[in-house]
Scaffold this motif. Structure first.
Motif, mmCIF file in Angstrom:
data_model
loop_
_atom_site.group_PDB
_atom_site.id
_atom_site.type_symbol
_atom_site.label_atom_id
_atom_site.label_comp_id
_atom_site.label_asym_id
_atom_site.label_seq_id
_atom_site.Cartn_x
_atom_site.Cartn_y
_atom_site.Cartn_z
ATOM 1 N N LEU A 35 17.748 32.649 -11.421
ATOM 2 C CA LEU A 35 17.993 32.840 -12.852
ATOM 3 C C LEU A 35 17.782 34.278 -13.294
ATOM 4 O O LEU A 35 18.164 34.654 -14.417
ATOM 5 N N GLY A 36 17.139 35.074 -12.434
ATOM 6 C CA GLY A 36 16.912 36.480 -12.760
ATOM 7 C C GLY A 36 15.864 36.701 -13.824
ATOM 8 O O GLY A 36 15.877 37.731 -14.521
ATOM 9 N N THR A 37 14.945 35.739 -13.951
ATOM 10 C CA THR A 37 13.875 35.863 -14.944
ATOM 11 C C THR A 37 12.669 35.040 -14.484
ATOM 12 O O THR A 37 12.845 34.047 -13.759
ATOM 13 N N PRO A 38 11.457 35.451 -14.845
ATOM 14 C CA PRO A 38 10.270 34.720 -14.386
ATOM 15 C C PRO A 38 10.271 33.253 -14.829
ATOM 16 O O PRO A 38 10.707 32.924 -15.934
ATOM 17 N N VAL A 39 9.800 32.400 -13.936
ATOM 18 C CA VAL A 39 9.610 30.978 -14.226
ATOM 19 C C VAL A 39 8.231 30.593 -13.713
ATOM 20 O O VAL A 39 7.880 30.900 -12.571
ATOM 21 N N GLU A 40 7.455 29.927 -14.545
ATOM 22 C CA GLU A 40 6.101 29.532 -14.153
ATOM 23 C C GLU A 40 5.907 28.030 -14.358
ATOM 24 O O GLU A 40 6.218 27.497 -15.423
ATOM 25 N N LEU A 41 5.418 27.377 -13.318
ATOM 26 C CA LEU A 41 5.038 25.966 -13.425
ATOM 27 C C LEU A 41 3.631 25.945 -14.015
ATOM 28 O O LEU A 41 2.666 26.302 -13.343
ATOM 29 N N VAL A 42 3.508 25.567 -15.288
ATOM 30 C CA VAL A 42 2.222 25.718 -15.979
ATOM 31 C C VAL A 42 1.411 24.434 -16.065
ATOM 32 O O VAL A 42 0.191 24.474 -16.226
ATOM 33 N N ALA A 43 2.065 23.275 -15.972
ATOM 34 C CA ALA A 43 1.311 22.028 -16.111
ATOM 35 C C ALA A 43 2.141 20.840 -15.650
ATOM 36 O O ALA A 43 3.372 20.895 -15.622
ATOM 37 N N PHE A 44 1.434 19.779 -15.310
ATOM 38 C CA PHE A 44 2.082 18.503 -15.040
ATOM 39 C C PHE A 44 1.112 17.403 -15.439
ATOM 40 O O PHE A 44 -0.100 17.623 -15.567
ATOM 41 N N ALA A 45 1.632 16.206 -15.622
ATOM 42 C CA ALA A 45 0.786 15.046 -15.912
ATOM 43 C C ALA A 45 1.470 13.820 -15.342
ATOM 44 O O ALA A 45 2.700 13.729 -15.348
ATOM 45 N N ARG A 46 0.664 12.883 -14.853
ATOM 46 C CA ARG A 46 1.201 11.661 -14.252
ATOM 47 C C ARG A 46 0.363 10.473 -14.688
ATOM 48 O O ARG A 46 -0.860 10.492 -14.553
ATOM 49 N N PHE A 47 1.007 9.453 -15.230
ATOM 50 C CA PHE A 47 0.358 8.186 -15.552
ATOM 51 C C PHE A 47 0.925 7.105 -14.627
ATOM 52 O O PHE A 47 2.135 6.856 -14.626
ATOM 53 N N GLY A 48 0.081 6.488 -13.839
ATOM 54 C CA GLY A 48 0.453 5.326 -13.061
ATOM 55 C C GLY A 48 -0.121 4.096 -13.745
ATOM 56 O O GLY A 48 -1.335 4.039 -14.004
ATOM 57 N N GLY A 86 12.936 5.749 -20.685
ATOM 58 C CA GLY A 86 11.648 6.206 -21.203
ATOM 59 C C GLY A 86 10.499 5.239 -21.039
ATOM 60 O O GLY A 86 9.386 5.527 -21.469
ATOM 61 N N LEU A 87 10.735 4.086 -20.417
ATOM 62 C CA LEU A 87 9.682 3.080 -20.223
ATOM 63 C C LEU A 87 9.668 2.620 -18.766
ATOM 64 O O LEU A 87 10.707 2.274 -18.217
ATOM 65 N N GLY A 88 8.474 2.602 -18.159
ATOM 66 C CA GLY A 88 8.386 2.159 -16.775
ATOM 67 C C GLY A 88 6.953 2.040 -16.295
ATOM 68 O O GLY A 88 6.021 1.923 -17.098
ATOM 69 N N LYS A 89 6.775 2.063 -14.969
ATOM 70 C CA LYS A 89 5.456 1.859 -14.360
ATOM 71 C C LYS A 89 4.749 3.166 -14.016
ATOM 72 O O LYS A 89 3.528 3.220 -13.924
ATOM 73 N N ILE A 90 5.515 4.232 -13.786
ATOM 74 C CA ILE A 90 4.952 5.554 -13.534
ATOM 75 C C ILE A 90 5.683 6.550 -14.416
ATOM 76 O O ILE A 90 6.917 6.582 -14.433
ATOM 77 N N GLY A 91 4.939 7.354 -15.147
ATOM 78 C CA GLY A 91 5.529 8.390 -15.991
ATOM 79 C C GLY A 91 5.009 9.759 -15.592
ATOM 80 O O GLY A 91 3.833 9.907 -15.248
ATOM 81 N N VAL A 92 5.883 10.752 -15.619
ATOM 82 C CA VAL A 92 5.497 12.118 -15.249
ATOM 83 C C VAL A 92 6.096 13.107 -16.245
ATOM 84 O O VAL A 92 7.248 12.958 -16.667
ATOM 85 N N LEU A 93 5.310 14.117 -16.590
ATOM 86 C CA LEU A 93 5.789 15.258 -17.369
ATOM 87 C C LEU A 93 5.542 16.523 -16.557
ATOM 88 O O LEU A 93 4.506 16.657 -15.907
ATOM 89 N N VAL A 94 6.495 17.455 -16.597
ATOM 90 C CA VAL A 94 6.356 18.745 -15.925
ATOM 91 C C VAL A 94 6.769 19.840 -16.899
ATOM 92 O O VAL A 94 7.842 19.745 -17.524
ATOM 93 N N ALA A 95 5.931 20.868 -17.024
ATOM 94 C CA ALA A 95 6.201 21.964 -17.951
ATOM 95 C C ALA A 95 6.503 23.252 -17.199
ATOM 96 O O ALA A 95 5.693 23.705 -16.382
ATOM 97 N N LEU A 96 7.694 23.820 -17.449
ATOM 98 C CA LEU A 96 8.074 25.111 -16.897
ATOM 99 C C LEU A 96 8.152 26.122 -18.038
ATOM 100 O O LEU A 96 8.825 25.879 -19.040
ATOM 101 N N LYS A 97 7.484 27.244 -17.855
ATOM 102 C CA LYS A 97 7.493 28.302 -18.867
ATOM 103 C C LYS A 97 8.461 29.396 -18.439
ATOM 104 O O LYS A 97 8.356 29.929 -17.329
ATOM 105 N N SER A 98 9.415 29.720 -19.311
ATOM 106 C CA SER A 98 10.414 30.731 -18.976
ATOM 107 C C SER A 98 11.252 31.042 -20.208
ATOM 108 O O SER A 98 11.370 30.217 -21.123
ATOM 109 N N THR A 99 11.869 32.232 -20.191
ATOM 110 C CA THR A 99 12.803 32.585 -21.268
ATOM 111 C C THR A 99 14.229 32.161 -20.913
ATOM 112 O O THR A 99 15.149 32.344 -21.705
#
Length: 309
Positions: free
Chosen positions: A273-286, A163-176
């Motif tokens: 997966l047979g169900t909708p998946v949406e890439l809704v957001a991402f964030a990157r800290f360098g 959880g600690l480093g030089k580059i951090g990334v978050l990715v959000a996938l919306k799906s059931t």
């Protein structure tokens, strides 16, 4: 009790280098005695921290934490890379990142939050850490991502510890779909983001100023070719499409397989997966991106110390 005048506060500020409110509090606590107030500031670590506050802090750590449908990132800067390996500093960043998650990434709320196990706020704990470790540090930025259904996954590059480093990334996938079915792909997309540093999620999200600047450069380049205006316009539109493919995440070629575009990766996951998946957001800290790094001139420093410069 002695009157705490503006002139008295100014005098203490000049002698200690501490902030105005800290000086005022120190004088109140010490009945207007400037020398006693200086000692009080020293014991609180405030004067030592103030003296270091002007030094460039471009190293440090990015903290990342996720919990189901939400995640947060926090960047804490220090002067040298050595501090990133200090146990106290790492513990501070880890705890502050957890606090950021609980405050929806609101940096000001994080600063004012109580630091667990201490009678200080997060910001005050950092001041104490500055005095203890002996380097300037700063809470630079934080954010959070969340979805109602789905998953927020993370990736940390140049990891010091989990959880600690030089580059951090978050990715959000919306799906059931179940989280365990989503998290592997989400994490791989986060790895892709760490490598490619996209400027936006889609074309619509891209800063118009960036597009305008790119178009101006392309126009000038095309005009130098001497081709007719109608041909130039087609050239520019083709190159703008190429630009979108380079900087918009969904249009980028997936670094994992070198063939698919990110939008196709998400489409395939949804089909599997047979169900909708949406890439809704991402964030990157360098770490330190956008900050001016201090360039040390060792020869000049030695000359100054020896009095020959």
């Amino acid at each position: 009790m002695a009157e705490i005048t503006a002139a008295l506060v100014k005098e203490l500020r000049e002698k200690s280098g501490a902030g105005m409110m800290d000086c005022k509090k120190a004088l109140i606590e010490n009945n207007g005695d400037v020398e006693a107030a200086i000692d009080w500031l020293r014991t609180k670590g405030m004067m030592a921290a103030a003296k270091k506050s002007g030094r460039a802090a471009t190293e440090g750590l990015v903290g990342v934490v996720t919990s189901g449908t939400s995640g947060a990132m926090l960047e804490v800067n220090a002067e040298t890379d050595f501090v990133a390996r200090n146990d106290q500093f790492r513990a501070y960043v880890r705890t502050a990142t957890e606090i950021a998650l609980g405050n929806d990434g609101d940096l000001e709320a994080v600063r004012k939050s109580g630091f667990p196990g201490e009678s200080r706020t997060v910001e005050e704990q950092l001041t104490n850490l500055i005095a203890t470790i002996g380097e300037n540090m700063s809470l630079r930025r934080s954010l959070s991502l969340s979805v109602d259904q789905g998953v927020v996954a993370s990736y940390v590059h140049n990891t010091i510890e989990d959880g600690l480093g030089k580059i951090g990334v978050l990715v959000a996938l919306k799906s059931t779909a179940p989280a365990e079915k989503l998290v592997e792909t989400a994490r791989k997309i986060a790895m892709h983001v760490a490598a490619t540093n996209p400027q936006s999620l889609t074309e619509a999200d891209l800063d118009p100023a960036l597009v305008a600047r790119e178009r101006e450069v392309l126009v000038e380049q095309a005009r130098e070719s001497g081709k007719p205006d109608n041909i130039i316009e087609k050239m520019i539109e083709g190159r703008i499409r190429k630009y979108y493919e380079e900087v918009c995440l969904v249009k980028q070629i997936y670094v994992i397989d070198g063939e698919s575009r990110i939008e196709q990766v998400v489409e395939k996951l949804a089909k599997d997966l047979g169900t909708p998946v949406e890439l809704v957001a991402f964030a990157r800290f360098g770490l330190g991106e956008g900050l001016e790094k201090k360039e040390d001139d060792f020869a000049a420093e030695v000359a100054a110390m020896s009095g020959t410069n």
